[in-house]
Write a protein that holds these residues in place. Structure first.
Motif, PDB file in Angstrom:
ATOM      1  N   LYS A   1       0.825  -1.197   0.000  1.00  0.00           N
ATOM      2  CA  LYS A   1       0.000   0.000   0.000  1.00  0.00           C
ATOM      3  C   LYS A   1       0.867   1.258   0.000  1.00  0.00           C
ATOM      4  O   LYS A   1       2.061   1.203   0.309  1.00  0.00           O
TER       5      LYS A   1
ATOM      6  N   VAL B   1      -9.150  11.096   3.024  1.00  0.00           N
ATOM      7  CA  VAL B   1      -8.198  10.016   2.748  1.00  0.00           C
ATOM      8  C   VAL B   1      -7.655   9.400   4.035  1.00  0.00           C
ATOM      9  O   VAL B   1      -6.965   8.379   3.995  1.00  0.00           O
TER      10      VAL B   1
ATOM     11  N   LEU C   1      -3.134   4.447   2.414  1.00  0.00           N
ATOM     12  CA  LEU C   1      -4.144   4.583   1.367  1.00  0.00           C
ATOM     13  C   LEU C   1      -4.561   3.211   0.866  1.00  0.00           C
ATOM     14  O   LEU C   1      -3.782   2.255   0.885  1.00  0.00           O
ATOM     15  N   ASP C   2      -5.809   3.110   0.428  1.00  0.00           N
ATOM     16  CA  ASP C   2      -6.284   1.853  -0.139  1.00  0.00           C
ATOM     17  C   ASP C   2      -5.419   1.447  -1.320  1.00  0.00           C
ATOM     18  O   ASP C   2      -4.875   2.283  -2.048  1.00  0.00           O
TER      19      ASP C   2
ATOM     20  N   GLN D   1      -4.967   3.331  -4.691  1.00  0.00           N
ATOM     21  CA  GLN D   1      -5.438   4.708  -4.559  1.00  0.00           C
ATOM     22  C   GLN D   1      -4.255   5.661  -4.639  1.00  0.00           C
ATOM     23  O   GLN D   1      -3.331   5.580  -3.825  1.00  0.00           O
TER      24      GLN D   1
END
Length: 424
Positions: free
Chosen positions: A70, A105, A156-157, A160
């Motif tokens: 990630k 976010v 963050l995902d 993303q």
């Protein structure tokens, strides 16, 4: 170190005194901060507002990819209660948003916020390595005229992208004698770094290595706030302490009071990238493990060390080296893989290890600490409990309690997370 002194109002003009009085009137303040930004992209920015909290970002947030696959953003907000010393502010929520779309976010509230915030000057909870950190008190209350630091570690995902510009929404209540008055404010619209982190070769020879005090969490490196030359820095934000690990997971064998018992001791350190040697320090003796040495003078904090300039504004620090083992001089140009010296136990070090990081200046104090990645490595496992450099030699054995990690396996262009065991 906490900055708690009330403002000196001596000599203010009548206009400034009037403004100060207006700010300290909680009702007027709440009316002026209002609800802050809206949540839609088309919402216009507010005009001038009195805000109970001020905030400053301490570094340009730099996205990096870690072994969890990630994208991370790790940085800090230095936050001050701008009200009088008798007016506390309850901070309920911190949101980090995309400044263009106002999409959230990352956010902190409740216990997570309490554990990610502390007054400037307070010791790091549980940082002695022996005493578990007690639960942080909730709610988070910032006393009047007090300064706090909020440690932001956003994940963050997967897939993303990091926003090009961030904004920070703070919400809570001013705790007045007549009761709490809610507020919301948007502070510190700041761009993120657009340059990718340095992608480096290993700083050590092939083998198994324990990455201690890596980002991100409650570690000496990540949360080491330093007041240097009149301002605050986080000079070790992404630093990693490297320990050699044997086939049975051991970091030392025999008598832990002997330097030679540690597998890291006298291991070569090598240039992770080609560059020019800009600083060399030698002649500082090794400390006798495992007793914590006295805090050295600031100029000896990192002990014997080598600093390489590998790109404009980017320097590699190799610290705590063995005295007399350094093999380069200032001005030398080195190729990747060149041996620079041997791991020792000099400076602010308790047991032999390599302190390695990227810096923005040739010297350790003052500097900023940007993220970096390694080109290729394999995760072998993870050490779940916190084991500090301070007490590694005080463990019953030198064997690390290594358990499988969900991120075991090969990695490329990734930053190792805290307490991972890697194979270079």
């Amino acid at each position: 170190m906490a900055e708690r002194d009330p403002r000196n109002r001596t000599g203010r003009s009548p206009l400034l005194r009037g403004l100060a009085a207006a700010v300290l009137a909680a009702g007027m303040l709440v009316a002026s901060v209002g609800p802050g930004y809206g949540t839609g992209a088309a919402t216009p920015a507010p005009g001038p507002q009195f805000t109970p909290l001020t905030a400053a970002v301490m570094t340009k947030p730099a996205p990096f990819n870690a072994t969890d696959g990630k994208t991370h953003l790790s940085y800090e907000l230095l936050t001050t209660n701008a009200l009088s010393s008798s007016t506390p502010v309850r901070l309920d929520r911190v949101e980090v948003r995309d400044a263009r779309t106002h999409r959230v976010v990352g956010s902190l509230s409740g216990q997570a916020l309490a554990e990610a915030a502390n007054p400037v000057g307070d010791p790091l909870p549980g940082a002695d390595g022996y005493t578990p950190a007690p639960p942080a008190p909730t709610p988070t209350v910032i006393q009047g005229s007090q300064q706090w630091i909020i440690w932001l570690d956003l994940v963050l995902d997967r897939g993303q992208p990091a926003p090009k510009v961030l904004e920070h929404r703070l919400s809570g209540a001013i705790l007045t004698p007549g009761g709490p008055s809610a507020f919301e404010e948007t502070v510190q619209v700041t761009p993120t770094a657009r340059t990718a982190p340095l992608n480096l070769n290993p700083p050590v020879r092939p083998g198994a290595w324990y990455a201690s005090e890596s980002c991100c969490g409650n570690t000496h490196h990540r949360r080491g706030l330093g007041p240097i030359n009149g301002r605050f820095y986080v000079p070790q934000r992404f630093a990693i302490d490297w320990y050699r690990v044997g086939e049975q997971g051991q970091t030392w064998e025999g008598d832990p009071a002997q330097l030679s018992s540690y597998l890291s001791y006298r291991q070569p350190v090598v240039a992770s990238a080609g560059g020019r040697v800009v600083e060399v320090q030698d002649g500082i003796p090794d400390n006798a493990p495992p007793v914590t040495p006295p805090v050295p003078p600031i100029e000896e904090t990192v002990g014997n060390h080598v600093t390489l300039e590998v790109a404009p504004g980017r320097y590699l620090l190799y610290a705590h080296l063995k005295p007399g083992s350094l093999k380069v001089r200032e001005g030398d140009h080195v190729e990747p893989g060149r041996v620079l010296g041997l791991i020792g136990n000099s400076g602010n070090s308790t047991t032999p290890h390599l302190h390695f990081q990227v810096m923005t200046t040739p010297e350790f104090f003052p500097t900023d600490s940007p993220p970096f990645t390694f080109r290729k490595f394999r995760v072998l496992g993870h050490v779940e409990p916190r084991i500090w450099d301070d007490n590694l030699g005080l463990q019953p054995t030198g064997v690390l309690p290594i358990t499988p990690s969900p991120y075991d396996g090969p990695h490329r262009a990734r930053y190792p997370l805290d307490r991972e065991v890697l194979e270079f």
